[in-house]
Design a protein around this motif. Structure first.
Motif, short mmCIF file in Angstrom:
data_model
loop_
_atom_site.label_atom_id
_atom_site.label_comp_id
_atom_site.label_asym_id
_atom_site.label_seq_id
_atom_site.Cartn_x
_atom_site.Cartn_y
_atom_site.Cartn_z
N ALA A 1 0.85 -1.21 0.00
CA ALA A 1 0.00 0.00 0.00
C ALA A 1 0.88 1.25 0.00
N ILE A 2 1.95 1.21 0.80
CA ILE A 2 2.88 2.36 0.83
C ILE A 2 3.50 2.52 -0.56
N ALA A 3 3.92 1.40 -1.15
CA ALA A 3 4.57 1.45 -2.47
C ALA A 3 3.60 1.97 -3.53
N PHE A 4 2.34 1.56 -3.46
CA PHE A 4 1.34 2.03 -4.44
C PHE A 4 1.25 3.55 -4.39
N GLN A 5 1.17 4.09 -3.20
CA GLN A 5 1.04 5.56 -3.10
C GLN A 5 2.31 6.25 -3.58
N ARG A 6 3.47 5.65 -3.29
CA ARG A 6 4.73 6.24 -3.78
C ARG A 6 4.75 6.24 -5.31
N GLU A 7 4.37 5.10 -5.88
CA GLU A 7 4.42 4.97 -7.36
C GLU A 7 3.47 5.96 -8.03
N HIS A 8 2.42 6.35 -7.33
CA HIS A 8 1.44 7.25 -7.95
C HIS A 8 1.56 8.68 -7.43
N ASP A 9 2.72 9.05 -6.99
CA ASP A 9 3.01 10.44 -6.62
C ASP A 9 1.94 10.98 -5.67
N TRP A 10 1.84 10.35 -4.50
CA TRP A 10 0.74 10.69 -3.60
C TRP A 10 0.73 12.14 -3.10
N PRO A 11 1.90 12.77 -2.92
CA PRO A 11 1.81 14.18 -2.52
C PRO A 11 0.98 15.00 -3.53
N ARG A 12 1.14 14.66 -4.81
CA ARG A 12 0.36 15.39 -5.83
C ARG A 12 -1.13 15.00 -5.74
N VAL A 13 -1.39 13.70 -5.54
CA VAL A 13 -2.79 13.25 -5.42
C VAL A 13 -3.47 13.96 -4.25
N ARG A 14 -2.76 13.98 -3.13
CA ARG A 14 -3.31 14.67 -1.94
C ARG A 14 -3.61 16.14 -2.23
N ALA A 15 -2.64 16.79 -2.88
CA ALA A 15 -2.80 18.23 -3.14
C ALA A 15 -3.99 18.47 -4.07
N GLU A 16 -4.15 17.61 -5.06
CA GLU A 16 -5.29 17.77 -5.99
C GLU A 16 -6.62 17.53 -5.26
N CYS A 17 -6.65 16.52 -4.42
CA CYS A 17 -7.88 16.24 -3.66
C CYS A 17 -8.21 17.42 -2.75
N HIS A 18 -7.17 17.95 -2.10
CA HIS A 18 -7.37 19.05 -1.17
C HIS A 18 -7.93 20.28 -1.91
N ALA A 19 -7.35 20.56 -3.08
CA ALA A 19 -7.82 21.74 -3.84
C ALA A 19 -9.26 21.54 -4.28
N LEU A 20 -9.59 20.35 -4.76
CA LEU A 20 -10.97 20.09 -5.20
C LEU A 20 -11.93 20.15 -4.00
N LEU A 21 -11.44 19.70 -2.85
CA LEU A 21 -12.29 19.73 -1.66
C LEU A 21 -12.58 21.17 -1.25
N GLY A 22 -11.57 22.02 -1.30
CA GLY A 22 -11.78 23.43 -0.94
C GLY A 22 -12.84 24.05 -1.83
N GLU A 23 -12.73 23.76 -3.11
CA GLU A 23 -13.71 24.28 -4.07
C GLU A 23 -15.12 23.72 -3.76
N SER A 24 -15.17 22.44 -3.41
CA SER A 24 -16.46 21.80 -3.12
C SER A 24 -17.12 22.42 -1.89
N LEU A 25 -16.30 22.69 -0.86
CA LEU A 25 -16.85 23.28 0.37
C LEU A 25 -17.51 24.62 0.04
N HIS A 26 -16.84 25.40 -0.80
CA HIS A 26 -17.40 26.70 -1.14
C HIS A 26 -18.67 26.56 -1.97
N ARG A 27 -18.69 25.58 -2.85
CA ARG A 27 -19.90 25.39 -3.67
C ARG A 27 -21.08 24.94 -2.80
N VAL A 28 -20.83 24.04 -1.86
CA VAL A 28 -21.93 23.60 -0.99
C VAL A 28 -22.38 24.78 -0.11
N SER A 29 -21.43 25.56 0.39
CA SER A 29 -21.79 26.73 1.20
C SER A 29 -22.64 27.71 0.40
N ALA A 30 -22.24 27.92 -0.86
CA ALA A 30 -23.01 28.86 -1.70
C ALA A 30 -24.43 28.34 -1.89
#
Ligand code: PLP
Length: 392
Positions: free
Chosen positions: A275-304
């Motif tokens: 599981a650790i290797a899978f996340q390393r192979e798929h550049d997890w810091p980038r995956v996390r950052a993309e999820c975080h950015a999309l989540l921020g946008e989602s929170l604002h859309r739900v709030s609106a």
């Protein structure tokens, strides 16, 4: 975002926005787990008696490297509930002692501490942490105001369940160490969701799930215990790893005692390195950052859409999981069922302190289309009187 969805086993007909409850495992990691099971079943005696001790050691070493901890201070356990039970039962609480915590803790963990405190005559003190959240310093100061001369333990979620709030545990662990208070951190949601450095955190006890955000198969978690405190730990089941008949010395008083609890399926533990290797192979810091950015946008859309303000003081107070306030919905469970039955949206609608929230969790398999589907469903299903219903 990265097209990771085909690598996961999730039902393609479901909009899956609930990684937080039980995680989800990618196929290569699931296959690795099945491979361990096959290896065991081909020759159970050779595998369990002779190969398993070394394999578990290597799996602990991989976790130690990932978490920046000595592998001899880490042991695999089935889940964070188990880990926190071991911690709570280990501590020598006396009548009148206090365990300080927050009103954001997970129900099963509250149950474990309440049980132990009741048996020992100790008090379980839940400090309120307001939502919307204050700054990290305000949260830490608010919790710390609950310390008294009787406080023996500070028990905190690293990331809370109902409110998805990242608590300032680094600051609070440092304050507790100076004050001679033991720290027990419930990291059920941390490994894989946020970078973890157990040496830097310097908690006394830390339990974390691998089967949530690290995407390992279910039944894999770890318990870290500071070396000097390991003699306190009592396994909940006395097996081969404990006492005079110990056969398999690794770190005999701690690792062996918790690792050899009778015959069970070790495949989930052995798969954590994959599981650790899978996340390393798929550049997890980038995956996390993309999820975080999309989540921020989602929170604002739900709030609106609801007209109810966002609940976090700063973006770093959530990672890949966050909550929005919901307008008062009569039957929240029925609302939640409708989201699934009518729209195939899997998302938790939850009550905390008498208020209702929606918790969005995003993992590498989610895309903006999932959030669009959620917004469309909310616009159709939320009760009338929404301020800006057209804005989804
Ligand atoms: C904060 C927190 N602690 C503990 C747990 C328990 O995890 P498990 O069921 O894997 O023991 C959860 C589960 O969601 C959680 O959110």
């Amino acid at each position: 975002m990265t097209p990771l969805r085909p690598l996961f086993l999730l039902d393609p007909d479901v909009v899956f926005l609930n990684h937080g409850s039980y995680g989800a495992t990618p196929r290569p990691v699931f296959d690795a787990c099945q491979e361990w099971r096959l290896r065991l079943e081909r020759e159970p005696v050779q595998f369990i008696n002779h190969e398993l001790p070394g394999l578990l050691r290597r799996a602990r070493e991989a976790a130690g490297e990932y978490l920046n901890a000595d592998p001899d201070d880490l042991v695999y356990i089935p889940n964070a509930t188990f880990g926190m039970n071991v911690i709570a039962r280990a501590l020598p609480l006396a009548p009148g002692d206090e365990v300080l915590t927050t009103d954001h803790e997970y129900g099963a963990i509250d149950n474990a501490w309440l049980h132990v405190c009741r048996k020992r005559g100790a008090r379980y003190v839940r400090r309120p942490v307001p939502v919307p959240a204050g700054s990290d310093a305000e949260i830490a100061d608010g919790i710390w105001r609950g310390v008294t001369p009787r406080t023996r333990v500070l028990m905190l979620s690293h990331i809370t369940s109902s409110t998805a709030l990242r608590l300032p545990v680094e600051d609070l662990c440092a304050r507790a160490r100076t004050a001679g208070i033991l720290t027990a951190i419930d990291g059920a949601h941390a490994p894989g969701q946020i970078p973890l450095d157990l040496r830097a955190l310097d908690a006394d006890f830390y339990t974390g799930n691998c089967h949530k955000w690290l995407c390992s198969p279910k039944g894999a978690a770890f318990l870290y215990t500071r070396r000097e405190l390991q003699p306190m730990i009592e396994p909940p089941v006395i097996g081969w790893g404990y006492g005079e008949h110990r056969k398999l010395a690794q770190n005999p008083d701690y690792v062996d005692a918790l690792q050899w609890l009778g015959t069970n399926d070790p495949a989930a533990y052995l798969t954590v390195p994959a599981a650790i290797a899978f996340q390393r192979e798929h550049d997890w810091p980038r995956v996390r950052a993309e999820c975080h950015a999309l989540l921020g946008e989602s929170l604002h859309r739900v709030s609106a859409l609801t007209g109810l303000p966002p609940l976090y003081h700063a973006d770093h107070q959530y990672a890949q999981m966050a909550i929005n306030a919901l307008p008062r919905i009569g039957d929240l469970a029925a609302f939640n069922r409708r989201l699934f039955e009518r729209y195939r949206i899997e998302i938790p609608c939850l009550e905390w302190n008498g208020r209702q929230f929606l918790r969005i969790a995003l993992q590498g398999y989610n895309t903006r289309a999932d959030i669009d589907a959620l917004l469309a469903a909310l616009a159709a299903e939320l009760p009338g009187g929404l301020t800006k219903r057209g804005q989804i």
